[in-house]
Design a protein around this motif. Sequence first.
Motif, PDB file in Angstrom:
ATOM      1  N   ASN A  14     -21.855   7.521 -12.941  1.00 55.30           N
ATOM      2  CA  ASN A  14     -21.614   8.832 -13.555  1.00 55.30           C
ATOM      3  C   ASN A  14     -22.859   9.726 -13.467  1.00 55.30           C
ATOM      4  O   ASN A  14     -23.375  10.221 -14.478  1.00 55.30           O
ATOM      5  CB  ASN A  14     -21.192   8.673 -15.015  1.00 55.30           C
ATOM      6  CG  ASN A  14     -19.825   8.016 -15.157  1.00 55.30           C
ATOM      7  OD1 ASN A  14     -19.062   7.929 -14.191  1.00 55.30           O
ATOM      8  ND2 ASN A  14     -19.511   7.565 -16.351  1.00 55.30           N
ATOM      9  N   SER A  52     -18.121   4.716 -10.845  1.00 54.53           N
ATOM     10  CA  SER A  52     -18.249   5.958 -11.620  1.00 54.53           C
ATOM     11  C   SER A  52     -16.889   6.598 -11.854  1.00 54.53           C
ATOM     12  O   SER A  52     -15.982   6.508 -11.024  1.00 54.53           O
ATOM     13  CB  SER A  52     -19.154   6.946 -10.868  1.00 54.53           C
ATOM     14  OG  SER A  52     -20.453   6.417 -10.715  1.00 54.53           O
ATOM     15  N   ARG A  53     -16.783   7.286 -13.011  1.00 55.72           N
ATOM     16  CA  ARG A  53     -15.537   7.947 -13.363  1.00 55.72           C
ATOM     17  C   ARG A  53     -15.586   9.450 -13.076  1.00 55.72           C
ATOM     18  O   ARG A  53     -14.597  10.151 -13.284  1.00 55.72           O
ATOM     19  CB  ARG A  53     -15.243   7.730 -14.852  1.00 55.72           C
ATOM     20  CG  ARG A  53     -15.064   6.253 -15.211  1.00 55.72           C
ATOM     21  CD  ARG A  53     -14.886   6.084 -16.700  1.00 55.72           C
ATOM     22  NE  ARG A  53     -14.756   4.670 -17.069  1.00 55.72           N
ATOM     23  CZ  ARG A  53     -14.662   4.226 -18.315  1.00 55.72           C
ATOM     24  NH1 ARG A  53     -14.707   5.109 -19.318  1.00 55.72           N
ATOM     25  NH2 ARG A  53     -14.557   2.945 -18.568  1.00 55.72           N
ATOM     26  N   ASP A  54     -16.716   9.931 -12.631  1.00 57.43           N
ATOM     27  CA  ASP A  54     -16.835  11.358 -12.329  1.00 57.43           C
ATOM     28  C   ASP A  54     -16.846  11.552 -10.809  1.00 57.43           C
ATOM     29  O   ASP A  54     -16.279  10.750 -10.071  1.00 57.43           O
ATOM     30  CB  ASP A  54     -18.085  11.941 -12.990  1.00 57.43           C
ATOM     31  CG  ASP A  54     -19.365  11.238 -12.516  1.00 57.43           C
ATOM     32  OD1 ASP A  54     -19.284  10.395 -11.593  1.00 57.43           O
ATOM     33  OD2 ASP A  54     -20.439  11.531 -13.065  1.00 57.43           O
ATOM     34  N   THR A  56     -19.299  11.298  -8.679  1.00 60.59           N
ATOM     35  CA  THR A  56     -20.469  10.695  -8.044  1.00 60.59           C
ATOM     36  C   THR A  56     -20.173  10.227  -6.621  1.00 60.59           C
ATOM     37  O   THR A  56     -20.937  10.506  -5.689  1.00 60.59           O
ATOM     38  CB  THR A  56     -20.978   9.511  -8.885  1.00 60.59           C
ATOM     39  OG1 THR A  56     -21.429   9.995 -10.153  1.00 60.59           O
ATOM     40  CG2 THR A  56     -22.127   8.801  -8.190  1.00 60.59           C
TER      41      THR A  56
END
Length: 327
Positions: A14, A52-54, A56
């Motif tokens: 993230n 990562s959850r975003d 990235t």
Amino acid sequence: MYKPVLYIVIPCYNEEKVLPITSKLFLNKLYALIKMEKISENSRILFVNDGSRDKTWNIICDLSEKDCHYKGISQSRNRGHQNAVLAGLMEAKDCCDITISIDCDGQDDINAMDEMVEEYLRGNEIVYGVRKERKTDSFFKRFTAEGFYKLLNWMGAEVVYNHADYRLMSRRALEEFAKFKEVNLYLRGLVPLVGFRSSIVYYDRAERIAGESHYPLKKMLALAFDGITSLSIKPIRMITSLGSIVAIVSLFCIIWAVVRKITGHTVAGWTSVISILCFVSGIQLLSLGIIGEYIGKIYMETKHRPRYIISERTEDYSKTGNETKRK
């Protein structure tokens, strides 16, 4: 003139806020080292996306398309910082002569890489980046971190004081390190066990450039406990010693109680009995908890589960040109 191939391994979780900033700094440093002829032009920056959850991973893919010196791999899910670093090191070891692992947040001084490479060229297989001081830390963090390093050393674990995961490792060291099959990873304690000639480079640590720290107190405590139980069996021996002391004290208490009974001096002692029972019960539960932690680690090790799973590589997109695949 010998110019080693360097891979800079950077774990990312993230990091969409800080990655566009620090990626340029890492690339400029790579170019500077190449220009000074300290490393080969085939050197690369390897980002490891730790589930990562975003955005990235999208950023990493975009960077690799713009400059061939960027590479990236993505884990199938979040496995934690230590596993992400390991995945990057194992991915890089067959492609390079040396690796330097560093966090993505820009706090570690990238200029220390110059001296790290120089130390390698002088014959050191492992070079540890060590903080000169902890001025940027709060009093609580500084006190607990320094105390933790001292505690580990007291327990017999080989750790470098004030060293985290900013280090150079040669290919030879990585090949030997790959033989360590622990599932419960604490790299800063395992790397010294590899041996070989090593040295230290001191640097100043800055504030995080952007974004928020991904190591709150809870994670720091978990990492510290993993470090202790992964590298030392001294807590088990301490339990044995404590158990012996409690047993001896209990024996004297029994003798005292019998003597008091024989001499007719017994009195109602509800408070003392309850206090002793609570004390002994607390020691027992604490001891069982520590022993259980070791048994749990043994249980996880016997499963032989993979320590990381790479699901994607940036090369996959450069070959296929499929932009929708990563969305």
